[in-house]
Design a protein around this motif. Sequence first.
Motif, PDB file in Angstrom:
ATOM      1  N   TRP A 443       1.018  -0.901  -0.428  1.00 23.66           N
ATOM      2  CA  TRP A 443       0.070  -0.418  -0.357  1.00 23.66           C
ATOM      3  C   TRP A 443       1.012   1.336   0.008  1.00 23.66           C
ATOM      4  O   TRP A 443       1.287   1.258   0.454  1.00 23.66           O
ATOM      5  CB  TRP A 443      -0.970   0.210   1.324  1.00 23.66           C
ATOM      6  N   THR A 444       0.914   2.309  -0.631  1.00 20.08           N
ATOM      7  CA  THR A 444       0.586   3.362  -0.703  1.00 20.08           C
ATOM      8  C   THR A 444       0.633   4.801  -0.708  1.00 20.08           C
ATOM      9  O   THR A 444      -0.751   4.259   0.334  1.00 20.08           O
ATOM     10  CB  THR A 444       1.163   3.824  -2.267  1.00 20.08           C
ATOM     11  N   ALA A 445       1.217   5.608  -0.205  1.00 19.27           N
ATOM     12  CA  ALA A 445       0.836   7.262   0.043  1.00 19.27           C
ATOM     13  C   ALA A 445      -0.925   7.147  -0.201  1.00 19.27           C
ATOM     14  O   ALA A 445      -1.788   7.559  -0.067  1.00 19.27           O
ATOM     15  CB  ALA A 445       1.504   7.821   0.388  1.00 19.27           C
ATOM     16  N   ALA A 446      -0.851   7.023  -1.636  1.00 21.15           N
ATOM     17  CA  ALA A 446      -2.204   7.658  -2.890  1.00 21.15           C
ATOM     18  C   ALA A 446      -2.991   6.029  -1.842  1.00 21.15           C
ATOM     19  O   ALA A 446      -4.250   7.291  -1.927  1.00 21.15           O
ATOM     20  CB  ALA A 446      -1.419   6.707  -4.587  1.00 21.15           C
ATOM     21  N   ASP A 447      -2.630   5.654  -1.555  1.00 18.66           N
ATOM     22  CA  ASP A 447      -3.506   4.381  -1.034  1.00 18.66           C
ATOM     23  C   ASP A 447      -4.242   4.436  -0.160  1.00 18.66           C
ATOM     24  O   ASP A 447      -5.271   4.800  -0.065  1.00 18.66           O
ATOM     25  CB  ASP A 447      -3.257   2.529  -1.352  1.00 18.66           C
ATOM     26  N   ARG A 448      -3.172   5.123   0.592  1.00 19.42           N
ATOM     27  CA  ARG A 448      -3.665   5.647   2.360  1.00 19.42           C
ATOM     28  C   ARG A 448      -4.983   6.368   2.041  1.00 19.42           C
ATOM     29  O   ARG A 448      -5.985   7.194   2.738  1.00 19.42           O
ATOM     30  CB  ARG A 448      -3.159   5.760   3.404  1.00 19.42           C
ATOM     31  N   ALA A 449      -4.428   7.772   0.817  1.00 20.47           N
ATOM     32  CA  ALA A 449      -5.241   8.848   0.472  1.00 20.47           C
ATOM     33  C   ALA A 449      -6.630   8.714   0.186  1.00 20.47           C
ATOM     34  O   ALA A 449      -7.479   9.595   0.868  1.00 20.47           O
ATOM     35  CB  ALA A 449      -4.387   9.937  -0.039  1.00 20.47           C
ATOM     36  N   ALA A 450      -6.487   8.065  -0.454  1.00 13.28           N
ATOM     37  CA  ALA A 450      -7.856   6.894  -1.056  1.00 13.28           C
ATOM     38  C   ALA A 450      -9.441   6.468  -0.272  1.00 13.28           C
ATOM     39  O   ALA A 450     -10.197   7.290   0.003  1.00 13.28           O
ATOM     40  CB  ALA A 450      -7.879   5.977  -2.093  1.00 13.28           C
ATOM     41  N   SER A 451      -8.584   5.616   0.911  1.00 15.22           N
ATOM     42  CA  SER A 451      -8.839   4.731   1.654  1.00 15.22           C
ATOM     43  C   SER A 451      -9.732   6.119   2.558  1.00 15.22           C
ATOM     44  O   SER A 451     -10.509   5.968   3.226  1.00 15.22           O
ATOM     45  CB  SER A 451      -8.115   3.796   2.197  1.00 15.22           C
ATOM     46  N   ALA A 452      -8.695   7.308   2.967  1.00 12.79           N
ATOM     47  CA  ALA A 452      -9.304   8.038   3.702  1.00 12.79           C
ATOM     48  C   ALA A 452     -10.229   9.028   3.461  1.00 12.79           C
ATOM     49  O   ALA A 452     -11.449   9.355   4.031  1.00 12.79           O
ATOM     50  CB  ALA A 452      -8.266   9.361   4.106  1.00 12.79           C
ATOM     51  N   MET A 453     -10.475   8.984   2.135  1.00 11.39           N
ATOM     52  CA  MET A 453     -11.800   9.319   1.634  1.00 11.39           C
ATOM     53  C   MET A 453     -12.802   9.022   1.745  1.00 11.39           C
ATOM     54  O   MET A 453     -13.493   9.325   2.255  1.00 11.39           O
ATOM     55  CB  MET A 453     -10.876  10.043  -0.065  1.00 11.39           C
ATOM     56  N   MET A 454     -12.857   7.115   1.030  1.00 10.59           N
ATOM     57  CA  MET A 454     -13.741   6.457   0.771  1.00 10.59           C
ATOM     58  C   MET A 454     -14.422   6.479   2.531  1.00 10.59           C
ATOM     59  O   MET A 454     -15.541   6.334   2.288  1.00 10.59           O
ATOM     60  CB  MET A 454     -13.210   5.062  -0.032  1.00 10.59           C
ATOM     61  N   GLU A 455     -13.784   6.040   3.494  1.00  6.57           N
ATOM     62  CA  GLU A 455     -14.010   5.492   4.336  1.00  6.57           C
ATOM     63  C   GLU A 455     -14.406   7.206   5.808  1.00  6.57           C
ATOM     64  O   GLU A 455     -15.826   6.818   6.510  1.00  6.57           O
ATOM     65  CB  GLU A 455     -13.127   5.533   6.007  1.00  6.57           C
ATOM     66  N   GLY A 456     -14.054   8.443   4.583  1.00  3.41           N
ATOM     67  CA  GLY A 456     -14.649  10.010   5.791  1.00  3.41           C
ATOM     68  C   GLY A 456     -16.415   9.710   5.099  1.00  3.41           C
ATOM     69  O   GLY A 456     -16.879  10.238   5.304  1.00  3.41           O
ATOM     70  N   TYR A 457     -16.273   9.256   3.319  1.00  2.00           N
ATOM     71  CA  TYR A 457     -17.338   9.400   2.875  1.00  2.00           C
ATOM     72  C   TYR A 457     -18.666   8.676   3.530  1.00  2.00           C
ATOM     73  O   TYR A 457     -19.547   8.742   3.757  1.00  2.00           O
ATOM     74  CB  TYR A 457     -17.193   9.230   1.292  1.00  2.00           C
TER      75      TYR A 457
END
Length: 519
Positions: A443-457
């Motif tokens: 997992w990369t920083a981009a994946d963690r950013a996408a997860s933070a967005m999706m889980e946040g939504y």
Amino acid sequence: MAGFAAFVAHAAAPPPRVSLADGWVEGRRAQADAVALEVFQGIPYAAPPLGDLRWKPPQPASAWNDVREAKRFGPRCMQLPLFGDMRFRSAGMSEDCLYLNVWKPAGATTKLPVLVYFFGGGFVAGDGSEPRYDGASLASRGIVTVTVNYRLGVFGFFATPALATESPQHAAGNYGLLDQVAALRWVRDNIAAFGGDPAQVTIAGESAGSIAVSALMASPLSRGLFARAIGESGALIAPIAPVPLATMERRGEAFARKLGAGTLAALRALPADRLLQATREQHGDADVNLDGWFLRESPAASMARGEQAQVPLLLGSNSQEGYYTAILKDQPPTPAHYRTALQRLFGAQAARALTLYPGADTTQVKSSATALAGDMFIAHTTWRWMDLQRRHGGAPVYFYYFDQPRPAKVHPAAGESPDPGAVHSAGIEYALGNLAGNPVYAWTAADRAASAMMEGYFARFIKTGDPNGAGLPPWPAVRESDGGLLRQVIAAHCRTEADRGAARQAFLQAYFATHADPL
């Protein structure tokens, strides 16, 4: 240092206990994102469906007198090892499998929002113990999170005329979905003991779990048991529409003849493993049927009249639900081979299909055939659910397109490279905050950013019925705009765009009205 001291004190505290309708349960303490949690696993929400209860609606669990330990997952339901990406933490496999798990913030007693998540796996595999469904991350955000086991395959979706005859409702099959209704009733009656609000329950699921959510929205049996719904890739709409009860009864009779079991008593006396092994020769997923009880008509028909649950809905699909090889089989992705494949699939309608899914060169063939494969597999059903709900649902609909490809594997096979798009089921870990629970990928920083967005939504929607909130890019509800329908592209960098695929979906809707899925 103060946070570590608080965690040490939390871990040293006595195990948490909760008083339920059937008795006391004792869980364990945990932590996620520096938030203290309490976890309860393997709680029975119905009686074991054994013996005479095999192929019957779930019955109430028996009460217990002593404090019941709820510190490990219950057994997973009977299933064959069909999917290589499923990793289980459950205590083996058994027909006695109607258990659920609860994650909650430590000490929570107020009315917190609740998520009830149903796993995917074609209604033939899966389990609430899989790390990708872990509820700790969402619980750390103030959500009481529940995962549920339900009967699968021949144990959950089997019908014969004799089963329908013995049923007071003259229904058979759909036992796995009736289990889900029973779990929701358990949540209604017990979740307040965990600090959850029974009036703020969101149901969610991916693939078969999403298909189940669409069915629960249409079923009269689950009405009033949830306030919001989330569907990740899938709906019980053609080509995944429910089949007639009579069709399931014919299949069931043929299966019973193969086993040499001429009566219900003989079928119920068969060992569970023999029943399971006998399904090895069957292909495809288990089917939901129009039993006249859980479902009186197809969900599409109910939704078209606005008779489904009128609750906010968040749903979407992934950018690579299928791949071009499903269309082209073993042929190279040339325009000529693509035209031949469309002719095989659509016959006289092949020219129209080529207009909608063009293939002038290899790059375009790969892109269009990948889109067509994903649509025919599961994206079309999801789009239809969205469209029916926005037209007739009476509540906001939020539509997404998940487009964050998984990264390279930690230990890739020789010559293996990452998928170019977000494959089917890939969004689960991102949405539930569980990337760390999947050690296969780097997992990369981009994946963690996408997860933070999706889980946040997801978290905002579970709490309010609206995914918008501080720190998240605006996500408008579905409406017509700029020649299409607004949807949110979810990735490391989210954006709103107009989905202009309505003509494609109308074409497939007409096709599936008279054809089964040929893929």
